[in-house]
Scaffold this motif. Structure first.
Motif, PDB file in Angstrom:
ATOM      1  N   GLU A   1      10.298   3.595   2.398  1.00 34.11           N
ATOM      2  CA  GLU A   1      11.191   4.611   1.846  1.00 34.11           C
ATOM      3  C   GLU A   1      11.769   5.496   2.949  1.00 34.11           C
ATOM      4  O   GLU A   1      12.942   5.857   2.901  1.00 34.11           O
ATOM      5  N   THR A   2      10.954   5.856   3.926  1.00 37.98           N
ATOM      6  CA  THR A   2      11.441   6.681   5.034  1.00 37.98           C
ATOM      7  C   THR A   2      12.473   5.926   5.852  1.00 37.98           C
ATOM      8  O   THR A   2      13.530   6.464   6.201  1.00 37.98           O
ATOM      9  N   ARG A   3      12.195   4.675   6.153  1.00 40.38           N
ATOM     10  CA  ARG A   3      13.146   3.858   6.919  1.00 40.38           C
ATOM     11  C   ARG A   3      14.454   3.704   6.142  1.00 40.38           C
ATOM     12  O   ARG A   3      15.543   3.853   6.712  1.00 40.38           O
ATOM     13  N   ASP A   4      14.358   3.461   4.836  1.00 40.27           N
ATOM     14  CA  ASP A   4      15.571   3.335   4.026  1.00 40.27           C
ATOM     15  C   ASP A   4      16.345   4.641   3.963  1.00 40.27           C
ATOM     16  O   ASP A   4      17.576   4.639   3.975  1.00 40.27           O
ATOM     17  N   PHE A   5      15.644   5.773   3.902  1.00 37.97           N
ATOM     18  CA  PHE A   5      16.306   7.072   3.851  1.00 37.97           C
ATOM     19  C   PHE A   5      17.181   7.262   5.086  1.00 37.97           C
ATOM     20  O   PHE A   5      18.321   7.713   4.996  1.00 37.97           O
TER      21      PHE A   5
ATOM     22  N   THR B   1       0.840  -1.188   0.000  1.00 38.79           N
ATOM     23  CA  THR B   1       0.000   0.000   0.000  1.00 38.79           C
ATOM     24  C   THR B   1       0.879   1.243   0.000  1.00 38.79           C
ATOM     25  O   THR B   1       2.101   1.168   0.170  1.00 38.79           O
ATOM     26  N   ASP B   2       0.256   2.386  -0.183  1.00 33.72           N
ATOM     27  CA  ASP B   2       1.002   3.643  -0.173  1.00 33.72           C
ATOM     28  C   ASP B   2       1.665   3.872   1.182  1.00 33.72           C
ATOM     29  O   ASP B   2       2.797   4.347   1.256  1.00 33.72           O
ATOM     30  N   LEU B   3       0.963   3.537   2.257  1.00 36.41           N
ATOM     31  CA  LEU B   3       1.531   3.712   3.593  1.00 36.41           C
ATOM     32  C   LEU B   3       2.740   2.809   3.794  1.00 36.41           C
ATOM     33  O   LEU B   3       3.765   3.238   4.340  1.00 36.41           O
TER      34      LEU B   3
END
Length: 74
Positions: A48-52, A40-42
């Motif tokens: 993506e945030t965790r990877d950033f 899902t988008d969430l």
């Protein structure tokens, strides 16, 4: 017993067998755990945030500092 009675009995038995088979299939599908293959988008945003943050040089999202604490861009 006539042929008509025999065919009606076979049809009734076939209908009952089909009903019990469909009931069993419904129960199997009800208890099956199907996972949605697409995220899902969430889930994508969270990944993506965790990877950033975890893939930044310091592991905390600070891309303007190298691991030694020296600024790369001023």
């Amino acid at each position: 017993m006539t042929v008509k009675d025999m065919l009606c009995g076979l049809a009734r038995a076939g209908g009952q067998a089909l009903h019990s088979l469909s009931t069993a299939a419904t129960e199997v599908l009800r208890h099956a755990d199907f996972q949605e293959p697409e995220e899902t988008d969430l889930e994508r945003y969270t990944r993506e945030t965790r990877d950033f943050y975890t893939k930044s040089p310091n592991g905390d999202g600070r891309y303007d500092l190298d691991p030694n604490g020296v600024r790369d861009s001023l």
